[in-house]
Design a protein around this motif. Structure first.
Motif, PDB file in Angstrom:
ATOM      1  N   VAL A 113       0.834  -1.196   0.000  1.00 12.04           N
ATOM      2  CA  VAL A 113       0.000   0.000   0.000  1.00 12.04           C
ATOM      3  C   VAL A 113       0.870   1.248   0.000  1.00 12.04           C
ATOM      4  CG1 VAL A 113      -0.171   0.176   2.510  1.00 12.04           C
ATOM      5  CG2 VAL A 113      -2.053   0.987   1.113  1.00 12.04           C
ATOM      6  N   GLU A 114       0.288   2.362  -0.458  1.00 15.77           N
ATOM      7  CA  GLU A 114       0.971   3.654  -0.433  1.00 15.77           C
ATOM      8  C   GLU A 114       0.593   4.384   0.855  1.00 15.77           C
ATOM      9  OE1 GLU A 114      -0.066   5.925  -3.883  1.00 15.77           O
ATOM     10  OE2 GLU A 114       0.385   4.280  -5.247  1.00 15.77           O
ATOM     11  N   PRO A 115       1.430   5.308   1.317  1.00 12.53           N
ATOM     12  CA  PRO A 115       1.067   6.112   2.492  1.00 12.53           C
ATOM     13  C   PRO A 115      -0.234   6.877   2.241  1.00 12.53           C
ATOM     14  CG  PRO A 115       3.382   6.412   1.945  1.00 12.53           C
ATOM     15  CD  PRO A 115       2.775   5.625   0.821  1.00 12.53           C
ATOM     16  N   GLY A 116      -1.070   6.987   3.278  1.00 13.45           N
ATOM     17  CA  GLY A 116      -2.329   7.710   3.166  1.00 13.45           C
ATOM     18  C   GLY A 116      -3.504   6.850   2.749  1.00 13.45           C
ATOM     19  N   PHE A 117      -3.294   5.550   2.497  1.00 15.67           N
ATOM     20  CA  PHE A 117      -4.366   4.661   2.079  1.00 15.67           C
ATOM     21  C   PHE A 117      -4.798   3.771   3.238  1.00 15.67           C
ATOM     22  CE2 PHE A 117      -2.951   6.073  -1.959  1.00 15.67           C
ATOM     23  CZ  PHE A 117      -3.992   5.866  -2.843  1.00 15.67           C
TER      24      PHE A 117
ATOM     25  N   ASP B 257       4.145   0.235  13.227  1.00 12.43           N
ATOM     26  CA  ASP B 257       4.750   1.550  13.011  1.00 12.43           C
ATOM     27  C   ASP B 257       4.123   2.242  11.801  1.00 12.43           C
ATOM     28  OD1 ASP B 257       6.411   1.286  15.195  1.00 12.43           O
ATOM     29  OD2 ASP B 257       8.111   0.526  14.026  1.00 12.43           O
ATOM     30  N   ALA B 258       3.427   1.483  10.958  1.00 11.38           N
ATOM     31  CA  ALA B 258       2.825   2.070   9.760  1.00 11.38           C
ATOM     32  C   ALA B 258       1.577   2.885  10.093  1.00 11.38           C
ATOM     33  CB  ALA B 258       2.475   0.980   8.750  1.00 11.38           C
ATOM     34  N   PHE B 259       0.800   2.459  11.101  1.00  9.62           N
ATOM     35  CA  PHE B 259      -0.437   3.173  11.428  1.00  9.62           C
ATOM     36  C   PHE B 259      -0.661   3.359  12.927  1.00  9.62           C
ATOM     37  CE2 PHE B 259      -1.468  -1.243  10.254  1.00  9.62           C
ATOM     38  CZ  PHE B 259      -1.859  -1.750  11.489  1.00  9.62           C
ATOM     39  N   GLY B 260       0.198   2.868  13.767  1.00  8.66           N
ATOM     40  CA  GLY B 260       0.052   3.040  15.204  1.00  8.66           C
ATOM     41  C   GLY B 260      -0.682   1.882  15.850  1.00  8.66           C
ATOM     42  N   ARG B 261      -1.461   2.187  16.895  1.00  3.56           N
ATOM     43  CA  ARG B 261      -2.191   1.182  17.671  1.00  3.56           C
ATOM     44  C   ARG B 261      -3.677   1.312  17.353  1.00  3.56           C
ATOM     45  NH1 ARG B 261      -1.426  -1.747  22.442  1.00  3.56           N
ATOM     46  NH2 ARG B 261       0.730  -1.060  22.521  1.00  3.56           N
ATOM     47  N   VAL B 262      -4.306   0.216  16.914  1.00  5.12           N
ATOM     48  CA  VAL B 262      -5.743   0.212  16.631  1.00  5.12           C
ATOM     49  C   VAL B 262      -6.391  -0.969  17.339  1.00  5.12           C
ATOM     50  CG1 VAL B 262      -5.539   1.356  14.391  1.00  5.12           C
ATOM     51  CG2 VAL B 262      -5.519  -1.119  14.500  1.00  5.12           C
TER      52      VAL B 262
ATOM     53  N   GLU C 187       0.537   9.291   6.485  1.00  6.05           N
ATOM     54  CA  GLU C 187       1.092   9.978   5.307  1.00  6.05           C
ATOM     55  C   GLU C 187       2.621  10.028   5.342  1.00  6.05           C
ATOM     56  OE1 GLU C 187      -0.226  11.384   2.575  1.00  6.05           O
ATOM     57  OE2 GLU C 187      -2.332  11.042   3.040  1.00  6.05           O
ATOM     58  N   ARG C 188       3.191  10.150   6.525  1.00  2.27           N
ATOM     59  CA  ARG C 188       4.642  10.304   6.642  1.00  2.27           C
ATOM     60  C   ARG C 188       5.387   8.961   6.716  1.00  2.27           C
ATOM     61  NH1 ARG C 188       2.464  11.461  11.723  1.00  2.27           N
ATOM     62  NH2 ARG C 188       3.384  10.267  13.420  1.00  2.27           N
TER      63      ARG C 188
ATOM     64  N   GLN D 190       3.838  -4.066   3.360  1.00  3.36           N
ATOM     65  CA  GLN D 190       4.839  -3.351   2.572  1.00  3.36           C
ATOM     66  C   GLN D 190       4.268  -1.999   2.163  1.00  3.36           C
ATOM     67  OE1 GLN D 190       6.052  -5.151  -1.119  1.00  3.36           O
ATOM     68  NE2 GLN D 190       7.882  -3.912  -1.235  1.00  3.36           N
ATOM     69  N   VAL D 191       4.964  -0.936   2.534  1.00  5.26           N
ATOM     70  CA  VAL D 191       4.568   0.414   2.150  1.00  5.26           C
ATOM     71  C   VAL D 191       5.489   0.836   1.017  1.00  5.26           C
ATOM     72  CG1 VAL D 191       4.329   2.803   2.909  1.00  5.26           C
ATOM     73  CG2 VAL D 191       3.768   0.939   4.472  1.00  5.26           C
ATOM     74  N   VAL D 192       4.889   1.300  -0.083  1.00  5.32           N
ATOM     75  CA  VAL D 192       5.662   1.701  -1.260  1.00  5.32           C
ATOM     76  C   VAL D 192       5.515   3.199  -1.479  1.00  5.32           C
ATOM     77  CG1 VAL D 192       5.517  -0.543  -2.396  1.00  5.32           C
ATOM     78  CG2 VAL D 192       3.750   1.150  -2.819  1.00  5.32           C
ATOM     79  N   LYS D 193       6.449   3.751  -2.201  1.00  5.38           N
ATOM     80  CA  LYS D 193       6.446   5.179  -2.523  1.00  5.38           C
ATOM     81  C   LYS D 193       5.211   5.520  -3.343  1.00  5.38           C
ATOM     82  CE  LYS D 193       9.344   8.306  -5.157  1.00  5.38           C
ATOM     83  NZ  LYS D 193      10.617   8.429  -5.854  1.00  5.38           N
ATOM     84  N   ALA D 194       4.623   6.672  -3.074  1.00  6.09           N
ATOM     85  CA  ALA D 194       3.442   7.104  -3.819  1.00  6.09           C
ATOM     86  C   ALA D 194       3.802   7.245  -5.293  1.00  6.09           C
ATOM     87  CB  ALA D 194       2.914   8.426  -3.275  1.00  6.09           C
TER      88      ALA D 194
END
Length: 192
Positions: free
Chosen positions: A64-68, A88-93, A110-111, A134-138
Motif C-alpha cells: 500500500v501507499e502512504p495515506g491509504f 509503526d505504519a499506522f500506530g495502535r488500533v 502519510e509520513r 509493505q509500504v511503497v512510494k506514492a
C-alpha cells in the motif's frame, strides 16, 4: 546370489512388516484389574475438545501507499472481545468483533517511509500473531506514450488536432450546403 544375500532378503520380508507396525500400548492398570471401574474413572477426566480457532492476523492489501486504508482481519481464541493491533505504519488500533473474526480498517500514516512494517496482534489472553505490510512510494500517474493522434499525443501534433478537426467539419458543412442549393436537373425533362 549367495546364501547370505538370500537369508537377508528372507529376513527383510518377514521382519520388515513387524518393524513398520505401530507400537502397541499397554492397557492402563485400572482396565486390567477392574474393567467395570475404568469407564467411570475415564469419564471424570477432562477430555480434549475440538481445537480453538487459530490465532492469526491478515492485512489486505499487503502492499500500500502512504495515506491509504488497509483492512485487518484477525482472530484470537475469544473473538467476542476486542483485541489490539500495533504497527509503526499506522500506530495502535483496536480490532472489533464482526462475523466471527476481529476487523479494523486503519489508514497508513502519510509520513510513513517506504519499507516493510510488522503488524502485530495482541490478544487479551496474551497470545500474539504477526504479519508484514509493505509500504511503497506514492506513484504519480504518467501520461501514456505518444504513439499517434490519441489522447496521449503531445507537442506540435497535439495542438493541431482541434483546429484541424474543426476545419474539416466546417468544410464538410459548406460542401453540403452548396450541394443542397444547386439546381437539380431531371433526366427526362431535358430531352424534349
Amino acid at each position: 546370489m549367495h546364501r547370505g544375500g538370500v537369508a537377508l532378503a528372507i529376513a527383510a520380508v518377514f521382519v520388515g512388516p513387524l518393524l513398520a507396525a505401530p507400537p502397541t500400548l499397554a492397557a492402563p492398570p485400572s482396565t486390567a484389574l477392574a474393567p467395570d471401574v475404568a469407564p467411570l474413572a475415564l469419564a471424570g477426566a477432562p477430555q480434549p475438545g475440538p481445537p480453538g480457532p487459530n490465532v492469526f492476523v491478515e492485512v489486505s492489501p499487503s502492499t500500500v501507499e502512504p495515506g491509504f486504508l488497509v483492512g485487518i482481519r484477525a482472530s484470537c481464541r475469544d473473538n467476542s472481545v476486542p483485541a489490539t493491533v500495533v504497527s509503526d505504519a499506522f500506530g495502535r488500533v483496536q480490532v472489533q468483533p464482526q462475523g466471527g473474526t476481529l476487523t479494523a480498517a486503519p489508514m497508513v500514516r502519510e509520513r510513513t517511509r517506504p519499507g516493510n512494517y510488522r503488524i502485530k496482534l495482541e490478544c487479551r489472553d496474551g497470545e500474539t500473531a504477526s504479519t508484514m505490510l509493505q509500504v511503497v512510494k506514492a506513484v504519480k500517474p504518467s501520461r501514456g506514450p505518444a504513439t499517434g493522434f490519441g489522447g496521449g499525443a503531445g507537442g506540435v501534433t497535439g495542438g493541431l488536432l482541434l483546429p484541424g478537426g474543426l476545419a474539416l467539419t466546417v468544410t464538410g458543412i459548406v460542401l453540403a450546403v452548396r450541394a443542397a442549393r444547386r439546381p437539380r436537373t431531371v433526366r427526362g425533362a431535358a430531352r424534349r
